[in-house]
Every structure is written in C-alpha cells, then in structure tokens.
Design a protein around this motif. Sequence first.
Motif, short mmCIF file in Angstrom:
data_model
loop_
_atom_site.label_atom_id
_atom_site.label_comp_id
_atom_site.label_asym_id
_atom_site.label_seq_id
_atom_site.Cartn_x
_atom_site.Cartn_y
_atom_site.Cartn_z
N ALA A 14 46.35 37.06 49.16
CA ALA A 14 46.51 38.20 50.06
C ALA A 14 45.27 38.45 50.90
O ALA A 14 45.36 38.85 52.07
CB ALA A 14 46.88 39.45 49.27
N VAL A 15 44.09 38.22 50.32
CA VAL A 15 42.85 38.50 51.05
C VAL A 15 42.31 37.27 51.79
O VAL A 15 41.44 37.40 52.65
CB VAL A 15 41.75 39.04 50.10
CG1 VAL A 15 42.20 40.33 49.45
CG2 VAL A 15 41.37 38.01 49.05
N LEU A 16 42.83 36.09 51.49
CA LEU A 16 42.32 34.87 52.10
C LEU A 16 42.44 34.87 53.63
O LEU A 16 41.50 34.46 54.32
CB LEU A 16 43.01 33.65 51.51
CG LEU A 16 42.39 32.28 51.83
CD1 LEU A 16 40.93 32.24 51.42
CD2 LEU A 16 43.18 31.16 51.15
N PRO A 17 43.56 35.32 54.21
CA PRO A 17 43.63 35.37 55.68
C PRO A 17 42.55 36.24 56.30
O PRO A 17 42.04 35.94 57.39
CB PRO A 17 45.03 35.93 55.96
CG PRO A 17 45.82 35.58 54.74
CD PRO A 17 44.86 35.68 53.61
N PHE A 18 42.16 37.32 55.63
CA PHE A 18 41.12 38.18 56.16
C PHE A 18 39.75 37.48 56.13
O PHE A 18 38.90 37.73 56.98
CB PHE A 18 41.06 39.49 55.37
CG PHE A 18 42.32 40.32 55.52
CD1 PHE A 18 42.52 41.10 56.64
CD2 PHE A 18 43.30 40.28 54.54
CE1 PHE A 18 43.68 41.85 56.78
CE2 PHE A 18 44.47 41.03 54.68
CZ PHE A 18 44.66 41.81 55.80
N ASP A 26 49.10 37.66 39.08
CA ASP A 26 48.60 38.77 39.91
C ASP A 26 47.28 38.40 40.58
O ASP A 26 47.05 38.74 41.74
CB ASP A 26 48.42 40.02 39.06
CG ASP A 26 49.74 40.60 38.59
OD1 ASP A 26 50.78 40.26 39.20
OD2 ASP A 26 49.74 41.39 37.63
N ALA A 27 46.41 37.70 39.84
CA ALA A 27 45.13 37.29 40.42
C ALA A 27 45.34 36.28 41.55
O ALA A 27 44.67 36.35 42.59
CB ALA A 27 44.24 36.67 39.33
N ALA A 28 46.29 35.36 41.36
CA ALA A 28 46.58 34.38 42.40
C ALA A 28 47.14 35.07 43.64
O ALA A 28 46.77 34.74 44.77
CB ALA A 28 47.57 33.34 41.88
N PHE A 86 32.83 38.15 55.44
CA PHE A 86 33.40 36.85 55.13
C PHE A 86 32.85 36.29 53.82
O PHE A 86 33.59 35.78 52.98
CB PHE A 86 33.10 35.87 56.26
CG PHE A 86 33.33 34.43 55.89
CD1 PHE A 86 34.60 33.91 55.75
CD2 PHE A 86 32.24 33.58 55.64
CE1 PHE A 86 34.80 32.58 55.40
CE2 PHE A 86 32.43 32.26 55.30
CZ PHE A 86 33.71 31.76 55.17
N ALA A 87 31.53 36.37 53.64
CA ALA A 87 30.90 35.81 52.44
C ALA A 87 31.42 36.48 51.18
O ALA A 87 31.76 35.80 50.20
CB ALA A 87 29.38 35.97 52.54
N VAL A 88 31.53 37.80 51.21
CA VAL A 88 31.99 38.53 50.02
C VAL A 88 33.46 38.22 49.74
O VAL A 88 33.84 37.94 48.59
CB VAL A 88 31.78 40.04 50.22
CG1 VAL A 88 32.43 40.82 49.08
CG2 VAL A 88 30.29 40.37 50.30
N VAL A 89 34.28 38.25 50.79
CA VAL A 89 35.72 38.02 50.60
C VAL A 89 35.98 36.59 50.16
O VAL A 89 36.78 36.34 49.25
CB VAL A 89 36.49 38.35 51.89
CG1 VAL A 89 37.96 37.94 51.76
CG2 VAL A 89 36.40 39.83 52.21
N LEU A 90 35.32 35.61 50.80
CA LEU A 90 35.56 34.22 50.42
C LEU A 90 35.08 33.93 49.00
O LEU A 90 35.77 33.26 48.23
CB LEU A 90 34.86 33.28 51.39
CG LEU A 90 35.06 31.78 51.09
CD1 LEU A 90 36.53 31.41 51.18
CD2 LEU A 90 34.24 30.90 52.02
N ALA A 91 33.91 34.45 48.63
CA ALA A 91 33.41 34.23 47.27
C ALA A 91 34.37 34.81 46.24
O ALA A 91 34.70 34.17 45.23
CB ALA A 91 32.02 34.85 47.12
N ALA A 92 34.85 36.04 46.50
CA ALA A 92 35.79 36.66 45.57
C ALA A 92 37.09 35.87 45.50
O ALA A 92 37.67 35.69 44.42
CB ALA A 92 36.07 38.10 46.02
N THR A 93 37.54 35.36 46.65
CA THR A 93 38.78 34.58 46.68
C THR A 93 38.64 33.28 45.91
O THR A 93 39.54 32.89 45.14
CB THR A 93 39.18 34.28 48.14
OG1 THR A 93 39.35 35.51 48.85
CG2 THR A 93 40.47 33.49 48.19
#
Length: 208
Positions: A46-50, A39-41, A6-13
């Motif tokens: 796309a990854v935010l739900p995960f 594309d970045a948006a 979660f921390a990695v995905v949320l920070a990247a998002t």
Amino acid sequence: MSGIVFAVVLAATLVLVHSAIPGGPGHGTAWLDRAGSRDAARAALAVLPFAGIAFLWFMGAVRSHFGEAEDKFFATVLLGSGLLFAAALFGLAATAGGLLAASGSPRAGAALRVWENGRDSSFTLLSSYGMRMAAVFTACVSTIGRRLGAFPPWLAWLGYLIAVILLFVAPSSAWFELAFPLWVLLVSIHMLATAGGRQRTPRAGGVS
C-alpha cells in the motif's frame, strides 16, 4: 524533504516485504495462513507507490540542487536509471499485489504454483533489476556532485561504495538493499543543510 520521505518509506517497505514474504522455495504458502504476514505484506504494498512518487520528487530536487552546470551525459544516465528504478518499484507492487490476491485461492496446488512463480518474479525485479538501477543512479549522482563540488568528498565516495554494494552484493543478500535509502537520506540531509548557502551565493555575486 522528498528524499527523506522516500528513504523512510522505502526502508520501512523493504523491511515489511522481506519480513512478511519469505524468499526461499522451502516456505511454500504456509505464510499465507498467518494473518500478521498477510497484513504486513498488504501494508508494504500500500505504501510502495508513495515511495515511488517521493523518489521522483527527490530526482527533481537533486537536479535542481546541481543546477544547469550538471554534466549532461551523467545527468541523462541519472534520469534514465532513476525512472527505471521507479518503474521497478511499481512493477514490484503490481506483481506482488497480484501474487497476494491469487495466492488466496482455495486450490492449494494452484496457489503454490502461483506463489512460486510470483515470488521469484517479484524478488528478481527488486534485487536484480531495481537495485542495479539504483546503483547506477547512485554512481551518477555521486559523480556529478563530486565534479561540481556540491558534495563533500566523503559523501561522493560513500556513494560509490554503496553503488558497488547495490550492484554486486544486494542481489544475493536482501538486507543490503537498505543501503540505498540510507544513502538517499544522507544526500537529502546534506542538500537541506547547504541549500541556504547555495541560494545566497548568486545574490552575493550580484551585489559585488
């Protein structure tokens, strides 16, 4: 492990969202003409739900780590604020996704109005509501961890500091939102490091 994901995905998002989608009213819709920004948006959405799914698993891992001795009052607030934060993430994804789709309209005037309304709604949902629910969640976890001795003092007090930052500073300075995934990462690493010792304690007591 779910907290680390979660921390990695949320920070990247968060980095992708704030880098790709300008938050100021003076940017208009010019960013929509840049393929890289669009594309970045899309990648961030796309990854935010995960990230939301991983956060739900992290909440379960935290409550399992505390066990039945957790304070019922703070545990209830923890659960409620965590669910509201997850709802804010999904709401942000839906709002920003609709914004990105609608802003592609060939009618420039309509696209600008849609962008302005959607931008304000998206960032308000994240900074004013989502991050403040994250602040409440952080404070509750830190309080339970401190009372049970499940967290070292430095981690509990760091949680209080980050809760204050998320509550008062993050809404006016977007990059302070990264304090929340950083705290989750530290808590997850601590729980992984101490999981073995906490599991061995009941068995040692049973033998004696």
